[in-house]
Scaffold this motif. Structure first.
Motif, PDB file in Angstrom:
ATOM      1  N   GLU A  49      -0.001   1.089   4.584  1.00 36.19           N
ATOM      2  CA  GLU A  49      -0.382   0.511   6.091  1.00 36.19           C
ATOM      3  C   GLU A  49       1.182   0.037   6.593  1.00 36.19           C
ATOM      4  OE1 GLU A  49      -2.408  -3.142   5.442  1.00 36.19           O
ATOM      5  OE2 GLU A  49      -4.262  -2.117   5.462  1.00 36.19           O
ATOM      6  N   LEU A  57       1.654  -0.777   0.211  1.00 34.22           N
ATOM      7  CA  LEU A  57       0.610  -0.262  -0.168  1.00 34.22           C
ATOM      8  C   LEU A  57      -0.456  -1.105   0.057  1.00 34.22           C
ATOM      9  CD1 LEU A  57       2.012   0.567  -3.871  1.00 34.22           C
ATOM     10  CD2 LEU A  57       1.481   2.335  -1.960  1.00 34.22           C
ATOM     11  N   THR A  58      -1.565  -0.583   0.022  1.00 31.18           N
ATOM     12  CA  THR A  58      -3.017  -1.262   0.192  1.00 31.18           C
ATOM     13  C   THR A  58      -3.544  -1.379  -1.401  1.00 31.18           C
ATOM     14  OG1 THR A  58      -4.292   1.052  -0.106  1.00 31.18           O
ATOM     15  CG2 THR A  58      -3.778   0.013   2.309  1.00 31.18           C
ATOM     16  N   ASP A  59      -4.539  -2.063  -1.431  1.00 33.43           N
ATOM     17  CA  ASP A  59      -4.977  -2.540  -2.751  1.00 33.43           C
ATOM     18  C   ASP A  59      -5.321  -0.995  -3.639  1.00 33.43           C
ATOM     19  OD1 ASP A  59      -4.612  -5.131  -2.592  1.00 33.43           O
ATOM     20  OD2 ASP A  59      -6.849  -5.335  -2.192  1.00 33.43           O
ATOM     21  N   ALA A  60      -6.186  -0.141  -2.876  1.00 28.21           N
ATOM     22  CA  ALA A  60      -6.023   1.124  -3.437  1.00 28.21           C
ATOM     23  C   ALA A  60      -4.788   1.932  -3.701  1.00 28.21           C
ATOM     24  CB  ALA A  60      -7.092   2.035  -2.595  1.00 28.21           C
ATOM     25  N   LYS A  62      -1.943   0.672  -4.348  1.00 25.58           N
ATOM     26  CA  LYS A  62      -1.239  -0.079  -5.623  1.00 25.58           C
ATOM     27  C   LYS A  62      -1.877   0.573  -6.774  1.00 25.58           C
ATOM     28  CE  LYS A  62      -0.232  -4.511  -3.271  1.00 25.58           C
ATOM     29  NZ  LYS A  62      -0.627  -5.621  -3.107  1.00 25.58           N
ATOM     30  N   GLU A  63      -3.375   0.717  -6.974  1.00 25.72           N
ATOM     31  CA  GLU A  63      -3.784   1.382  -7.870  1.00 25.72           C
ATOM     32  C   GLU A  63      -3.372   2.868  -8.227  1.00 25.72           C
ATOM     33  OE1 GLU A  63      -8.105   0.404  -8.727  1.00 25.72           O
ATOM     34  OE2 GLU A  63      -7.935  -1.004  -7.119  1.00 25.72           O
ATOM     35  N   TYR A  65      -0.718   4.028  -7.298  1.00 22.06           N
ATOM     36  CA  TYR A  65       0.839   4.356  -7.642  1.00 22.06           C
ATOM     37  C   TYR A  65       1.029   3.681  -9.015  1.00 22.06           C
ATOM     38  CZ  TYR A  65       5.847   3.548  -7.613  1.00 22.06           C
ATOM     39  OH  TYR A  65       7.112   3.514  -7.967  1.00 22.06           O
ATOM     40  N   SER A  66       0.060   3.003  -9.646  1.00 25.75           N
ATOM     41  CA  SER A  66       0.400   2.696 -10.892  1.00 25.75           C
ATOM     42  C   SER A  66      -0.149   3.850 -11.791  1.00 25.75           C
ATOM     43  CB  SER A  66      -0.327   1.485 -11.480  1.00 25.75           C
ATOM     44  OG  SER A  66      -2.039   1.755 -11.596  1.00 25.75           O
TER      45      SER A  66
END
Length: 83
Positions: A49, A57-60, A62-63, A65-66
């Motif tokens: 965003e 990063l959105t929550d999705a 962040k996941e 990216y990990s």
């Protein structure tokens, strides 16, 4: 989804900027933006965003990216091994 899209996403997430990611990749900013858009559209997810002049990063995102950090590390190891 393809490797170029994942790599572009991972670098944008890491660098916090499409411009900096495009410099690292050696491609144009529109190319990186197209990779991100295609990845988001194919999976129906918002991964990044705009906030002010930057991206977060959105929550999705962040996941994802990990997971992509691990993938990019493995890709680097493969590249080094083949050299």
């Amino acid at each position: 989804m393809n490797y170029q899209q994942i790599r572009a996403f991972s670098l944008v997430a890491q660098e916090g900027s499409v411009r900096r990611a495009s410099e690292v990749l050696g491609v144009s900013q529109p190319t990186v933006s197209q990779h991100l858009k295609a990845l988001e559209q194919r999976h129906g997810l918002r991964l990044l965003e705009k906030r002010g002049r930057g991206l977060v990063l959105t929550d999705a995102g962040k996941e994802l990216y990990s997971v992509t950090k691990t993938l990019m590390f493995a890709a680097k190891e493969v590249e080094e091994l083949l050299q």
